[in-house]
Design an enzyme around this catalytic site. Structure first.
Site, mmCIF file in Angstrom:
data_model
loop_
_atom_site.group_PDB
_atom_site.id
_atom_site.type_symbol
_atom_site.label_atom_id
_atom_site.label_comp_id
_atom_site.label_asym_id
_atom_site.label_seq_id
_atom_site.Cartn_x
_atom_site.Cartn_y
_atom_site.Cartn_z
ATOM 1 N N GLU A 9 -8.905 -2.579 -4.320
ATOM 2 C CA GLU A 9 -8.588 -1.487 -5.512
ATOM 3 C C GLU A 9 -8.023 -1.767 -6.908
ATOM 4 O O GLU A 9 -8.339 -1.549 -8.116
ATOM 5 C CB GLU A 9 -7.055 -0.925 -5.260
ATOM 6 C CG GLU A 9 -7.169 -0.272 -3.640
ATOM 7 C CD GLU A 9 -5.323 0.449 -3.303
ATOM 8 O OE1 GLU A 9 -5.216 0.755 -4.386
ATOM 9 O OE2 GLU A 9 -5.284 0.348 -2.071
ATOM 10 N N ASP A 82 -5.693 -0.895 0.547
ATOM 11 C CA ASP A 82 -3.958 -0.843 0.772
ATOM 12 C C ASP A 82 -3.933 -0.556 2.587
ATOM 13 O O ASP A 82 -4.503 -0.014 2.842
ATOM 14 C CB ASP A 82 -2.677 -0.691 -0.641
ATOM 15 C CG ASP A 82 -2.459 -1.032 -1.555
ATOM 16 O OD1 ASP A 82 -3.533 -2.291 -1.714
ATOM 17 O OD2 ASP A 82 -2.460 -0.594 -2.376
ATOM 18 N N ASP A 84 -2.534 1.277 4.486
ATOM 19 C CA ASP A 84 -1.642 3.001 4.050
ATOM 20 C C ASP A 84 -2.153 3.627 3.855
ATOM 21 O O ASP A 84 -3.481 3.287 4.458
ATOM 22 C CB ASP A 84 -0.432 2.316 2.885
ATOM 23 C CG ASP A 84 -1.103 2.578 1.358
ATOM 24 O OD1 ASP A 84 -1.712 3.006 1.781
ATOM 25 O OD2 ASP A 84 0.072 2.446 0.800
ATOM 26 N N GLU A 86 -2.801 6.598 1.686
ATOM 27 C CA GLU A 86 -3.263 6.342 0.454
ATOM 28 C C GLU A 86 -4.768 5.012 0.137
ATOM 29 O O GLU A 86 -5.724 5.164 -0.184
ATOM 30 C CB GLU A 86 -2.777 6.544 -0.709
ATOM 31 C CG GLU A 86 -3.036 6.258 -1.623
ATOM 32 C CD GLU A 86 -2.984 8.453 -2.154
ATOM 33 O OE1 GLU A 86 -3.484 8.785 -2.914
ATOM 34 O OE2 GLU A 86 -1.643 8.507 -1.110
ATOM 35 N N TYR A 297 2.918 -7.172 1.499
ATOM 36 C CA TYR A 297 2.775 -5.328 1.235
ATOM 37 C C TYR A 297 4.119 -5.146 1.047
ATOM 38 O O TYR A 297 5.422 -5.049 2.002
ATOM 39 C CB TYR A 297 1.793 -5.004 1.916
ATOM 40 C CG TYR A 297 1.441 -3.406 0.917
ATOM 41 C CD1 TYR A 297 0.621 -3.824 0.318
ATOM 42 C CD2 TYR A 297 1.551 -2.150 2.299
ATOM 43 C CE1 TYR A 297 0.381 -2.468 -0.490
ATOM 44 C CE2 TYR A 297 1.292 -0.953 1.325
ATOM 45 C CZ TYR A 297 0.400 -1.234 -0.099
ATOM 46 O OH TYR A 297 0.501 0.132 -0.394
ATOM 47 N N ARG A 299 4.648 -1.730 0.136
ATOM 48 C CA ARG A 299 5.146 0.094 0.565
ATOM 49 C C ARG A 299 5.472 -0.310 1.711
ATOM 50 O O ARG A 299 4.449 -0.164 2.828
ATOM 51 C CB ARG A 299 4.389 0.508 0.214
ATOM 52 C CG ARG A 299 4.731 0.765 -1.528
ATOM 53 C CD ARG A 299 3.121 2.320 -2.466
ATOM 54 N NE ARG A 299 3.135 2.383 -3.299
ATOM 55 C CZ ARG A 299 2.267 0.969 -4.508
ATOM 56 N NH1 ARG A 299 1.703 0.237 -3.333
ATOM 57 N NH2 ARG A 299 1.458 1.079 -5.274
ATOM 58 N N HIS A 345 3.046 -2.144 9.191
ATOM 59 C CA HIS A 345 2.930 -3.737 8.761
ATOM 60 C C HIS A 345 4.839 -4.100 8.309
ATOM 61 O O HIS A 345 5.382 -3.382 9.444
ATOM 62 C CB HIS A 345 2.483 -3.396 7.485
ATOM 63 C CG HIS A 345 2.484 -2.219 6.163
ATOM 64 N ND1 HIS A 345 3.255 -1.790 6.020
ATOM 65 C CD2 HIS A 345 1.307 -1.652 6.670
ATOM 66 C CE1 HIS A 345 2.699 -0.779 5.021
ATOM 67 N NE2 HIS A 345 1.805 -0.782 5.645
#
Length: 728
Positions: A9, A82, A84, A86, A297, A299, A345
């Protein structure tokens, strides 16, 4: 030999990962999303089963050409967005754009940017998780429907530039409801009574706890005087002593929410700043061994830790602190999660526990170091032994010589001694109310021992309204009520601040009149949108979509028809609402009108109501009763672009005196500069000179003094520019 293309990203992440993969891999960045719903239109076909219309994001044409060209040259493509919802959606849009077959295993995930994690990930590609993609599509479409339908209604009926959102409006309601509680709060008087006793010449302080075995309630001075009259003739003895051993367990490692809360409490970081710094730590920084990701990570809703991380922590604790600090069993923490969503995670932790804060400090900027230190300490402490506390409670009784009508009075003293610090050697979690634990030392006494009364200390109190939300308490409340998800907390707070619905003052959120008006309007005409339980239920439905238990368009089919009816009704019923400006006592020196309060990008300011003929504006200044030593002008409070209070001379720009800490008005006896006062978290004041450092020096103030040296003077915004933006 043909290369494998890895798409991530961000450019920073691409740089970090490229170092670990070697020459057979090409690592490119998509710069976030490459496709999204169009900004200029709704982008959702409400007549065709809510089919979204995705377009490539403006300005990414050259980037997409470059990605497509690299894809054609590569034998394999791995999508490393990432881990997740998104990120899964970004990977899906890339797969679609690059024409990767559905059956191809092209998705890789990693929880930390380290050589081991990256090399393991590229060996285990998987197919895209379409349930996770659908959950993101459902959220994006829901938010678009609410935002693009409600916002124009507010523009038309209230003011241009306003917005409403599925989650942001509920967050606004929380703040406005709290403001209403504060406004409606009725203060009540109450009293407390403390007794200073002596036991064998040693002081013992205790509070009146019970009267006739009932918890004490003293509503007024009359009642207090009556109690004091009765107590004045009583001898006091130690009635009971209770000693208990208490274990205190460490807090779990950070989730996104708990990290934002603790960074707010301990570091005074906003949720936005915390997430920006965490992103930098995750994506990679050069710490003397090349660019490496320092944390996992950021989030996540999970407190789970990998076995490897736990074992590394235990070995580190053993070597650093010794065997007593290592618990017999590996610590596990129960998640609040709901299935695979929260457990996708790990918790937030350092990618390598041996990379201590002291080791990386020379390579990090101040805020980066502070957050890394917080994460590292929280993780290490979470794997340490419990603290052992000795808690002593002493009950003191007013003893009657004879049986009479007098009441029984019980005073209680409590004290805590840390017998074994355990995890507290490294870290103790902060508190929103900053209430300290009882830690008074209790002198050695025995049951039945007579005590000498020194004096009684009656004290008047008044009940306090509930506190306004801070970043920490708002995030905590949103998490507890199931509003939004960790990744949305910071953007939500930013949005309601930017719209002028709330102001952040002294780290607390204050609802503005505009915010209250919008919330009241939405409460009346869109009660479901403002309903906390409805919003939390919607989050649970999105979780079910991610778990493959609910079709994503079913949510939209159930939500939109009643929402559309509410829109039509509101359009008919709401008349145009005019918001009158609050008039001040300040007179415009250019035209003589009373200036009014306006809300700009950086908070409230004064403006002349005669715009556009008169464009005069002024900052709102509060005098602190101190004269500038340089020019004799008044020292006033000012507010920087990020809302932080600082102090400057009212005669700016002619006089450029400025200070983060409050000036005292006294000259330094050494150099003649203005002395200032610094207040720490315990509300202890220290006066010092920022120029020659003549002061009562305390370790915790060193950092503040470094800030003072590098203070950047923040200019008052250009008047006309501010005024024109406000009119727009």
């Amino acid at each position: 030999m043909s290369k494998t293309l890895v798409i991530v990203e961000s450019p920073t992440k691409a740089k970090s990962i490229g170092k670990f993969l070697g020459r057979n891999y090409t690592v490119k960045s998509s710069m976030g999303h490459i496709r999204d719903l169009p900004k200029s239109q709704l982008g959702v076909d409400t007549e065709n089963n809510f089919e979204p219309k995705y377009i490539t994001i403006r300005g990414k044409g050259e980037l997409l050409k470059e990605l497509k060209a690299s894809a054609k040259k590569s034998s394999k493509i791995l999508l490393a967005a990432d881990p997740d919802r998104e990120g899964e959606a970004i990977a899906w849009h890339l797969k679609t754009y690059l024409g990767i077959p559905d059956e191809e295993k092209c998705r890789i995930e990693f929880n930390e940017i380290t050589k081991t994690a990256i090399q393991a990930a590229v060996k285990k590609p998987r197919a895209l998780d379409m349930d996770r993609v659908d959950a993101q599509q459902a959220r994006r479409t829901l938010d678009r429907l609410v935002g693009y339908k409600l916002s124009p209604l507010l523009w038309k009926k209230v003011r241009k530039g306003l917005s409403a959102g599925r989650v942001q409006s509920v967050a606004m309601r929380l703040i406005c409801d709290r403001e209403e509680e504060i406004e409606n709060f009725i203060q009540e008087e109450y009293w407390s009574l403390t007794g200073d006793f002596r036991a064998d010449q040693k002081p013992l302080t205790a509070k009146l706890f019970k009267i006739n075995n009932q918890k004490v309630e003293i509503p007024n001075q009359e009642t207090m005087d009556q109690i004091l009259a009765e107590l004045g003739r009583l001898p006091f003895v130690v009635d009971k002593i209770v000693k208990k051993e208490k274990k205190r367990n460490p807090s779990p490692p950070f989730t996104t929410s708990s990290m934002q809360q603790e960074a707010s409490r301990k570091l005074s970081f906003t949720a936005r700043k915390t997430m920006q710094l965490a992103q930098q730590l995750y994506e990679g920084l050069d710490v003397g061994e090349g660019t490496v990701g320092l944390i996992t990570y950021m989030r996540t809703d999970s407190t789970r830790l990998s076995e490897t991380a736990q074992q590394e922590a235990r070995e580190f604790i053993q070597n650093k602190y010794g065997t007593p600090f290592v618990p017999e069993q590996v610590r596990q923490f129960a998640d609040k999660g709901k299935g695979k969503v929260q457990n996708a995670h790990e918790a937030i932790r350092p990618s390598a526990v041996l990379r201590t804060p002291e080791q990386v400090k020379p390579f990090l900027k101040g805020p980066q170091f502070k957050l890394y230190k917080l994460i590292w300490e929280r993780f290490v402490a979470s794997q340490m032994s419990s603290a052992i506390l000795d808690v002593t409670t002493v009950d003191i009784k007013g003893e009657h010589d004879t049986v009479d009508q007098s009441r029984d009075f019980l005073f209680r003293a409590s004290g805590t001694i840390v017998r074994f610090p355990g995890f507290m050697q490294v870290y103790i979690e902060g508190k929103d109310d900053e209430t300290a634990d009882e830690n008074d030392l209790i002198p050695q006494v025995t049951e039945g021992q007579s005590l000498t009364l020194e004096k009684f200390i009656p004290k008047q109190h008044f009940t306090q309204p509930p506190p306004r939300f801070s970043d920490a308490s708002l995030v905590k409340t949103m998490e507890e009520k199931g509003i939004g998800r960790p990744s949305t907390y910071a953007p939500i707070i930013d949005t309601i601040l930017a719209r002028g619905y709330v102001l952040r003052q002294e780290k607390q959120f204050h609802a503005t009149e505009l915010g209250k008006l919008v919330v009241d309007l939405l409460k009346e005409y869109f009660p479901k949108i403002l309903d906390v339980e409805f919003t939390a239920g919607m989050e649970e439905q999105l979780d079910l979509v991610e778990e493959g238990k609910l079709p994503w368009k079913q949510i939209l089919n159930e939500f939109y028809p009643p929402f559309q009816k509410d829109l039509e009704y509101a359009e008919e019923q709401i008349g145009e609402i005019e918001i009158e400006d609050e008039v001040s006592d300040e007179i415009c020196e250019k035209c003589g009108r009373n200036m009014v309060y306006k809300l700009g990008r950086y908070g409230r300011f004064l403006a002349c109501p005669g715009f556009p003929e008169c464009r005069n504006t002024k900052p709102i200044l509060t005098e602190i009763g101190v004269k500038c030593l340089a020019c004799g002008g008044e020292i006033v409070e000012r507010k920087g672009k990020r809302g932080r209070i600082f102090y400057g001379c009212k005669n700016y720009p002619e006089c450029e005196y400025v200070s983060w800490d409050k000036p005292t008005g006294e000259a330094c006896p050494t150099c003649g500069s203005m002395m200032v006062e610094k207040v720490n978290k315990k509300q202890e004041k220290t006066v010092y000179c920022p120029q020659c450092k003549a002061r009562e020096k305390e370790p915790e103030q060193e950092e503040a003094l470094e800030q003072e040296k590098t203070l950047e003077k923040e200019e008052i915004p250009e008047k006309e520019e501010t005024r024109e933006k406000e009119q727009e």
